[in-house]
Design a protein around this motif. Structure first.
Motif, PDB file in Angstrom:
ATOM      1  N   THR A  43       0.822  -1.207   0.000  1.00 22.20           N
ATOM      2  CA  THR A  43       0.000   0.000   0.000  1.00 22.20           C
ATOM      3  C   THR A  43       0.862   1.266   0.000  1.00 22.20           C
ATOM      4  OG1 THR A  43      -0.099   0.118   2.412  1.00 22.20           O
ATOM      5  CG2 THR A  43      -1.768  -1.240   1.307  1.00 22.20           C
ATOM      6  N   TYR A  44       0.177   2.385  -0.154  1.00 23.46           N
ATOM      7  CA  TYR A  44       0.845   3.690  -0.085  1.00 23.46           C
ATOM      8  C   TYR A  44       1.477   3.893   1.293  1.00 23.46           C
ATOM      9  CZ  TYR A  44       1.361   8.793  -0.421  1.00 23.46           C
ATOM     10  OH  TYR A  44       1.854  10.073  -0.427  1.00 23.46           O
ATOM     11  N   GLN A  45       0.775   3.443   2.328  1.00 25.54           N
ATOM     12  CA  GLN A  45       1.305   3.586   3.679  1.00 25.54           C
ATOM     13  C   GLN A  45       2.577   2.762   3.857  1.00 25.54           C
ATOM     14  OE1 GLN A  45       0.109   5.779   6.060  1.00 25.54           O
ATOM     15  NE2 GLN A  45       2.059   5.227   7.010  1.00 25.54           N
ATOM     16  N   GLU A  86       2.135  11.303   4.822  1.00 22.89           N
ATOM     17  CA  GLU A  86       1.386  11.795   3.666  1.00 22.89           C
ATOM     18  C   GLU A  86       1.610  13.284   3.465  1.00 22.89           C
ATOM     19  OE1 GLU A  86      -2.700  10.752   3.242  1.00 22.89           O
ATOM     20  OE2 GLU A  86      -2.446   8.778   4.151  1.00 22.89           O
ATOM     21  N   GLU A  87       1.665  14.021   4.567  1.00 22.76           N
ATOM     22  CA  GLU A  87       1.849  15.465   4.475  1.00 22.76           C
ATOM     23  C   GLU A  87       3.186  15.819   3.835  1.00 22.76           C
ATOM     24  OE1 GLU A  87       0.844  13.833   7.119  1.00 22.76           O
ATOM     25  OE2 GLU A  87      -1.251  14.484   7.233  1.00 22.76           O
ATOM     26  N   ASP A  88       4.201  14.979   4.064  1.00 22.92           N
ATOM     27  CA  ASP A  88       5.523  15.245   3.496  1.00 22.92           C
ATOM     28  C   ASP A  88       5.492  15.244   1.965  1.00 22.92           C
ATOM     29  OD1 ASP A  88       6.713  15.451   5.998  1.00 22.92           O
ATOM     30  OD2 ASP A  88       7.141  13.300   6.105  1.00 22.92           O
ATOM     31  N   LEU A  89       4.630  14.418   1.393  1.00 25.80           N
ATOM     32  CA  LEU A  89       4.612  14.260  -0.063  1.00 25.80           C
ATOM     33  C   LEU A  89       3.492  15.052  -0.726  1.00 25.80           C
ATOM     34  CD1 LEU A  89       5.440  10.465  -0.526  1.00 25.80           C
ATOM     35  CD2 LEU A  89       6.961  12.431  -0.305  1.00 25.80           C
ATOM     36  N   TYR A  90       2.858  15.923   0.033  1.00 29.23           N
ATOM     37  CA  TYR A  90       1.799  16.751  -0.548  1.00 29.23           C
ATOM     38  C   TYR A  90       2.415  17.700  -1.580  1.00 29.23           C
ATOM     39  CZ  TYR A  90      -1.988  20.136  -0.977  1.00 29.23           C
ATOM     40  OH  TYR A  90      -2.971  20.967  -1.474  1.00 29.23           O
ATOM     41  N   LEU A  91       1.812  17.759  -2.774  1.00 30.89           N
ATOM     42  CA  LEU A  91       2.320  18.620  -3.851  1.00 30.89           C
ATOM     43  C   LEU A  91       1.656  19.987  -3.778  1.00 30.89           C
ATOM     44  CD1 LEU A  91       2.294  16.098  -6.843  1.00 30.89           C
ATOM     45  CD2 LEU A  91       4.200  16.657  -5.322  1.00 30.89           C
TER      46      LEU A  91
END
Length: 729
Positions: free
Chosen positions: A711-713, A723-728
């Motif tokens: 999974t993504y996690q 998830e916040e680290d990879l927010y575009l």
């Protein structure tokens, strides 16, 4: 007036009528619906998009249009009150028959015009994959007979009721039945909307056309029978339905032919050879193995086993003979073998003497048992002769997964190749006779030895470690052999793609993929030995095989449409690289759970970018990958419905589906690679990311795509990110 003069008059009158021209024009436009609105086929290949979908859309829409025209023309005389006058000149029955024949003729002409109209566009889009015979076959297998059936049904309903509204309701009810959930997965019930699951471009199979013609003939016979019955109901001398029917039935040949046609259609339906009559769900073989009531039989070691198979692509049939040498077996006893339900056992002999056998009324996953008793005493050779058209297991019916024998492609498995006996062990010799342009693969390995029969066929022979062939696959294949480091590669592809393979330097592309991915991620499981065979297979197989030394890939990888997809690569060669990277990131390697922002596609796109960067430099990779991804993501971020999903839910389902599919493609092919690129920067650069991906791929055996997918996690955890680290932004 006699029938022929009446037919000429009606044909000329209708051909010159404005209403006919309007209907014909609408029918010619109807296939346009198949390019976007009505996508009846689930096929992703080009022949599905540019042949099946337009033809099926035109078939359904055109059938309704011709029904409307037929009912309107049938009511014209009654509506204008001229039926009394025409009835005094010609028999109402002959006039009805002539009018119906004229409408049928005009519909056939319209089918031909429709096929010619879309021919240049379809041929241009499909390029070297276009087949004129297959293209025309779709129009005459689906569109023509369906329109004819529709006309006959419409005419019959009107003549029985003599009311436009009642005829329309009856016709609408019949259409609703075909379009309903009840008939959704039943090929034979869908009379107005034929079912085509998928097609093949490079390995065209006429199996769908065979089934299409067969089902259309069934409905055409039923429609003709009902139409003949309706002729008995034509009003005569101003009499009502009952009195007209009593008078009409005096012509005994009409009701007799009506019953014959309807019965013939029903008989063809019952006796159809394409799908067996077994259970609709797969049999639990493990439960059967544990069933203590089943009789256990002794395992026999055969001295030798020989299978002689003759393929007949024109009819799709197979003729075979299997010989089991039991020269040292003297105990005798009951034996049981399994064979595809479409085959008929013509003879069973032992030591040269005929044996009685029976075929129990039992079907297990598309296979039927053959039971016989071997005599005690001196051993001998058991011979089983069989022939027939391989049929599909009923539980696979909705997916159209089947064994087939065609002129351009042969695919047979398990008991569709020869009798299977779990109580027999030993190696076998397999001889296969087929058209000389086909190259066969036995149990996924190429056959090399053949004899030219000088009649357009070759007989191939090979040894097998198995007592029964597990798989036979044949096509007009070409093999390109080369080495990548210490590993040999056999790239097997259809000859139709030969120019594409050369123009796009596929050999170098595969070399680049394997060199890069093995260096950065590790060796793919299927290249565990010293040689790997990469075999192109038909899209109609709907599922490939991969094991050490062998890996299959779908024909769509080399299609013009796939190779021109800018989301997968900057050019056709790099798109092919993307597809080959799926050996590591995809169903043959680490398969990710498909989520909104996560799938195997994103990892494959990122790896393709890295290969391009390594080969052509950073500026090239930025221009044709990173900038393209960013532009597509920026476009998505500006879209109203992407920013306001609450309004998206208020749109019709068709529009929701289209927008969701578009957003999913952008997320997987553009947004996700940018997120991985950002993760690369956050973890400390390309080398650090390579180590993480290598570790992830090294653990791919721990992940199961169904019970425990990656999974993504899992990716975030491996990178120690959130998830916040990879927010575009």
């Amino acid at each position: 007036m006699k029938f022929i003069p009446l037919y000429r008059v009606e044909f000329t009158r209708l051909a010159l009528s404005k209403s006919l021209w309007v209907i014909a024009a609408l029918c010619l436009c109807a296939p346009l619906l198949g390019y976007s609105v009505i996508t009846a086929s689930m096929s992703e290949v080009m022949s599905g998009k540019y042949i099946a979908n337009p033809v099926l859309a035109g078939t359904t829409a055109g059938a309704v249009l011709w029904a409307v025209f037929t009912i309107a023309e049938s009511d014209r005389l009654h509506r204008t009150g001229t039926d009394v006058i025409t009835g005094s000149i010609a028999s109402p029955l002959r006039l009805c028959a002539a009018r119906t024949a004229a409408i049928l003729s005009l519909s056939v002409i319209t089918v031909l015009l429709c096929a010619l109209l879309y021919l240049p566009y379809t041929a241009g889009k499909m390029e070297y994959l276009f087949s004129l015979g297959f293209y025309m076959g779709n129009f005459f297998a689906f569109m023509m007979p369906t329109w004819c059936s529709s006309i006959l049904f419409a005419e019959a309903f009107y003549q029985i009721s003599r009311r436009v509204e009642i005829a329309a309701v009856l016709y609408a009810a019949l259409c609703y039945f075909s379009l309903s959930k009840f008939a959704e997965e039943d090929y034979f019930l869908r009379w107005i909307n034929p079912l085509v699951v998928t097609y093949s471009d490079g390995f065209p199979s006429i199996w769908p056309l065979r089934v299409g013609v067969y089902t259309r003939v069934i409905w055409l016979l039923i429609a003709t029978g009902i139409w003949l019955f309706a002729l008995l109901c034509i009003r005569k001398y101003q009499k009502n339905l009952v009195l007209s029917f009593i008078r009409g039935i005096r012509k005994l040949y009409i009701p007799i032919f009506s019953v014959v046609f309807i019965a013939s259609g029903a008989l063809l339906w019952i006796r159809q050879p394409f799908v067996d009559h077994g259970p609709e769900e797969a049999v639990d073989l493990e439960a059967m193995a544990e069933d203590e009531t089943l009789e256990e039989r002794e395992i026999i070691k055969a001295d030798s086993i020989k299978h002689f198979l003759v393929m007949e692509p024109v009819t799709g049939r197979l003729s075979g003979k299997s010989e089991y040498n039991y020269s040292h077996y003297e105990k005798g006893g009951k034996r049981r073998m399994m064979l595809n339900t479409g085959y008929e056992v013509t003879a069973v002999t032992y030591a040269g003497k005929a044996l009685s056998f029976k075929l129990p009324d039992e079907i297990i996953d598309g296979e039927q048992p053959i039971e016989f008793t071997l005599p005690k005493g001196k051993g001998g050779v058991l011979t089983i002769e069989f022939e027939g058209l391989p049929s599909m297991a009923r539980f696979l019916y909705p997916y159209m997964l089947y064994d087939s024998i065609d002129k351009e492609y042969i695919s047979l498995s398990n008991a569709a190749t020869a009798p299977a006996d779990l109580e027999v062990t030993g190696s076998s010799t397999v001889s296969i006779t087929m058209p000389k342009h086909l190259t066969p693969f036995l149990n996924y390995q190429p056959m090399h030895d053949f004899v030219d029969n000088k009649d357009g066929t070759r007989t191939w022979t090979a040894e097998s470690d198995l007592e029964c062939p597990m798989s036979i696959r044949a096509a007009d294949y070409k093999t390109m052999s080369f080495s990548v480091g210490d590993m040999g590669i056999d790239f097997v592809y259809g000859k139709k793609y030969d120019k594409t393979v050369k123009d796009n330097n596929v050999k170098q592309a595969i070399t680049d993929v394997f060199n890069y991915c093995i260096k950065h991620y590790g060796k793919t499981d299927y290249a565990g030995g010293k040689r790997l065979q990469l075999q192109q297979i038909s899209a109609m197989v709907m599922g490939g095989h991969a094991f050490e030394g062998h890996c299959e890939w779908f024909e769509t990888v080399l299609s013009p449409e796939t190779l021109s997809d800018p989301k997968k690569g900057a050019n056709a060669t790099e798109v092919f690289i993307h597809e080959m990277v799926h050996q590591w990131w995809g169903s043959y390697g680490l398969e990710c759970k498909e989520e909104e922002l996560w799938s195997s596609e994103g990892l494959a796109v990122y790896s393709t970018y890295r290969i391009a960067k390594e080969k052509y430099g950073e500026l090239y990779a930025k221009k044709y990958y990173i900038d393209v991804w960013q532009e597509e993501v920026d476009r998505q971020d500006r879209e109203f419905y992407y920013r306001h999903p609450e309004y998206l839910k208020k749109l019709p389902e068709k529009y929701q589906s289209n927008l969701n599919e578009q957003n999913q493609g952008t997320n997987w092919y553009c947004r996700m690679p940018l997120m991985i690129k950002k993760a690369e920067e956050l973890v400390g650069g390309e080398e650090k990311m390579d180590k993480i991906l290598r570790t992830i791929y090294g653990k791919h055996a721990e992940y199961d795509p169904y019970s425990n997918p990656f999974t993504y996690q899992d990716f975030l955890d491996a990178c120690n990110l959130t998830e916040e680290d990879l927010y575009l932004e």
